[in-house]
Design an enzyme around this catalytic site. Sequence first.
Site, short mmCIF file in Angstrom:
data_model
loop_
_atom_site.label_atom_id
_atom_site.label_comp_id
_atom_site.label_asym_id
_atom_site.label_seq_id
_atom_site.Cartn_x
_atom_site.Cartn_y
_atom_site.Cartn_z
N ASP A 1 35.66 1.77 -6.18
CA ASP A 1 35.39 3.17 -5.85
C ASP A 1 36.68 3.96 -5.62
O ASP A 1 36.70 4.90 -4.83
CB ASP A 1 34.47 3.27 -4.62
CG ASP A 1 33.23 2.41 -4.79
OD1 ASP A 1 32.56 2.60 -5.81
OD2 ASP A 1 32.96 1.54 -3.95
N LYS B 1 38.18 5.67 -10.36
CA LYS B 1 38.52 5.33 -11.76
C LYS B 1 37.80 6.24 -12.73
O LYS B 1 38.35 6.66 -13.73
CB LYS B 1 38.03 3.91 -12.07
CG LYS B 1 38.98 2.82 -11.75
CD LYS B 1 38.45 1.49 -12.26
CE LYS B 1 37.04 1.16 -11.86
NZ LYS B 1 36.83 0.71 -10.51
N LYS C 1 36.90 9.34 -12.72
CA LYS C 1 37.56 10.62 -13.02
C LYS C 1 38.81 10.40 -13.89
O LYS C 1 39.05 11.12 -14.85
CB LYS C 1 37.95 11.35 -11.74
CG LYS C 1 39.00 12.40 -12.06
CD LYS C 1 39.39 13.35 -11.03
CE LYS C 1 40.68 14.04 -11.48
NZ LYS C 1 41.09 15.13 -10.65
N ASN D 1 26.67 -2.98 -11.94
CA ASN D 1 26.75 -3.29 -10.49
C ASN D 1 26.56 -2.03 -9.65
O ASN D 1 25.72 -1.95 -8.78
CB ASN D 1 28.09 -3.90 -10.11
CG ASN D 1 28.60 -4.93 -11.06
OD1 ASN D 1 28.48 -4.77 -12.25
ND2 ASN D 1 29.15 -6.00 -10.54
N ALA D 2 27.48 -1.07 -9.88
CA ALA D 2 27.44 0.15 -9.07
C ALA D 2 27.64 1.33 -10.00
O ALA D 2 28.01 1.16 -11.15
CB ALA D 2 28.54 0.09 -8.03
N GLY D 3 27.39 2.51 -9.47
CA GLY D 3 27.57 3.69 -10.32
C GLY D 3 28.82 4.43 -9.94
O GLY D 3 29.35 4.25 -8.84
N HIS D 4 29.35 5.22 -10.85
CA HIS D 4 30.37 6.16 -10.43
C HIS D 4 30.07 7.52 -11.02
O HIS D 4 29.46 7.63 -12.08
CB HIS D 4 31.79 5.67 -10.74
CG HIS D 4 32.03 5.36 -12.17
ND1 HIS D 4 32.00 4.08 -12.64
CD2 HIS D 4 32.29 6.15 -13.20
CE1 HIS D 4 32.24 4.11 -13.93
NE2 HIS D 4 32.42 5.35 -14.30
N GLN E 1 34.52 -2.46 -10.97
CA GLN E 1 34.83 -3.06 -9.66
C GLN E 1 36.34 -2.95 -9.44
O GLN E 1 36.91 -1.94 -9.81
CB GLN E 1 34.34 -4.51 -9.56
CG GLN E 1 32.83 -4.63 -9.52
CD GLN E 1 32.22 -4.54 -10.90
OE1 GLN E 1 32.56 -5.31 -11.77
NE2 GLN E 1 31.30 -3.63 -11.11
N THR F 1 32.94 -10.06 -6.68
CA THR F 1 31.96 -10.04 -7.77
C THR F 1 32.20 -11.28 -8.62
O THR F 1 33.08 -12.09 -8.31
CB THR F 1 32.06 -8.71 -8.56
OG1 THR F 1 30.92 -8.61 -9.41
CG2 THR F 1 33.33 -8.62 -9.39
N ARG G 1 24.63 3.83 -0.15
CA ARG G 1 25.13 3.03 0.99
C ARG G 1 26.42 3.65 1.50
O ARG G 1 27.33 3.93 0.70
CB ARG G 1 25.50 1.61 0.53
CG ARG G 1 24.35 0.69 0.32
CD ARG G 1 24.82 -0.78 0.34
NE ARG G 1 25.43 -1.22 -0.92
CZ ARG G 1 25.83 -2.48 -1.15
NH1 ARG G 1 25.71 -3.39 -0.21
NH2 ARG G 1 26.34 -2.82 -2.30
N SER H 1 45.44 12.80 -8.02
CA SER H 1 44.19 13.54 -8.17
C SER H 1 43.94 14.36 -6.90
O SER H 1 43.93 13.82 -5.80
CB SER H 1 43.05 12.56 -8.42
OG SER H 1 41.83 13.23 -8.32
P1 IMP Z 1 27.89 -7.93 -7.19
O1 IMP Z 1 28.95 -7.46 -8.14
O2 IMP Z 1 26.63 -7.13 -7.28
O3 IMP Z 1 27.63 -9.41 -7.28
O4 IMP Z 1 28.44 -7.68 -5.69
C1 IMP Z 1 29.53 -8.41 -5.16
C2 IMP Z 1 30.38 -7.54 -4.26
O5 IMP Z 1 31.07 -6.57 -5.04
C3 IMP Z 1 29.61 -6.72 -3.21
O6 IMP Z 1 30.39 -6.64 -2.03
C4 IMP Z 1 29.47 -5.35 -3.84
O7 IMP Z 1 29.31 -4.33 -2.88
C5 IMP Z 1 30.81 -5.25 -4.54
N1 IMP Z 1 30.76 -4.36 -5.71
C6 IMP Z 1 30.22 -4.61 -6.91
N2 IMP Z 1 30.41 -3.60 -7.75
C7 IMP Z 1 31.12 -2.67 -7.07
C8 IMP Z 1 31.67 -1.40 -7.43
O8 IMP Z 1 31.55 -0.91 -8.56
N3 IMP Z 1 32.33 -0.74 -6.43
C9 IMP Z 1 32.51 -1.28 -5.20
N4 IMP Z 1 32.03 -2.47 -4.84
C10 IMP Z 1 31.34 -3.16 -5.76
#
Ligand code: IMP
Length: 436
Positions: free
Chosen positions: A12, A15, A17, A37-40, A223, A238, A305, A415
């Site tokens: 987070d 990246k 931007k 995994n996560a969004g940006h 990540q 991860t 979160r 930035s």
């Molecule tokens: P997983 O990648 O879902 O297995 O999660 C493993 C760990 O990596 C956890 O602590 C997540 O919160 C963290 N994580 C996974 N992807 C991201 C990301 O894009 N940004 C920040 N933390 C991430």
Amino acid sequence: MIIVIIGAQWGDEGKGKVVDLLADRFDIVSRYQGGHNAGHSVYVGDKAFVLRLLPSGIIHEGKICVLGNGMVIDPKAFFEEVDQMAAQGIEITPERLKVSSRAHLIMPYHRALDHTSEERLGNEKIGTTLRGIGPAYEDKAGRRGIRVSDALVPELLKSRIERNLAEANRVIVLYGREPLRSDEIYEEISALAERLRPFVCETSHFLSEAKKVNKKILLEGAQATLLDVDHGTYPYVTSSNPTAGGAAVGAGIPPHHITGVLGIVRTYATRVGEGPFPTEMLEDEEPVAQLIRERGNEFGSVTKRPRRCGWFDAVATRYAAELNGFNSMALTKIDVLDTLDEIKVCVGYEINGERIDTFPAVSLDLRQIKPVYETLPGWKSETLGITELADLPANARKYVDFLSESVDVEIGLISTGPERDQTIILRDSVMEGWFK
Ligand code: IMP
């Protein structure tokens, strides 16, 4: 030219931007590990795009995007994102998006297993994104994963699902959940695989041919360094390798084809999920954390979160620079710190009274760490939207120089806000050369 972009901290860093900004000057943007995994978020004018699986370059007309072999792809999430982009006016065609035939698929049972694995760990849970990323990589390493190319052969897909699900269901049932049905999974995945077929490509060859004709390629890490399965704060990581070495493997290119590595660092640190975080703002510093969380919008783009907030950790960032070989760094979110009286930077660690300047491996050690701080004065004025280095307040410049010196890598970009043009590019930096 091939440039890799990697988050230097726990993710987070902003990246999205930076990649979006730089994508303009590149022909191809490829991801090489991770999944959705996560969004940006990427902000363009009055539009906000939330990207999870697709490289940020997709927002730029005419750029080709690649999902590399090192990724794990949930086909359902993939098409949800493709459809969402279409609804926002970004048409995604197989000419513009290439998916590696060697990437692994995230199956519905991987999601279920991500839940059971976290439940099993109880207090020691990782705090994963619960998208099935870890279990999909486990199957890959266990040599039973289902690759994109397998899903295109119906009999193979069917038998692999039946075999793998028999195993997965044992665990799923053990944890009191309903077993999943292989016929339903097969139906869902085979339909999605058919829709995926036109996008499937030998991406490693594609990138190699592109390089031969001097296309500019950006490899976008997801990540971040300290979440790397080998080099991060294991086991709170991860399951892939976001670090620069992983870029060569996960995009399928020779390491010596990589021209340079850009680290994305934020003026402070955050972490989502569990795990050690030496500079975390706790107790009496919670009001600062709260301020940063609010000003920096430090909440998950998809999950919302709240992110844990902490001071800039020069020891951890130096470690990231060493591992990845950063040639330059992009410093993000300077404006978030505009109102602080003082800003702390961790310049060393103390464990049991002993000073160390390197990043230790053992999680237990990391929890016992006492950060050694230097305190710098804040600048107490607005930096939002500044585009020239000379216009930054003197203390902000001092802060930037201090970070660069303590990590021993140049800062090539600063930035100053979420928009593309809220950016300072530093003249004569290595980075300026890449992005001319
Ligand atoms: P997983 O990648 O879902 O297995 O999660 C493993 C760990 O990596 C956890 O602590 C997540 O919160 C963290 N994580 C996974 N992807 C991201 C990301 O894009 N940004 C920040 N933390 C991430």
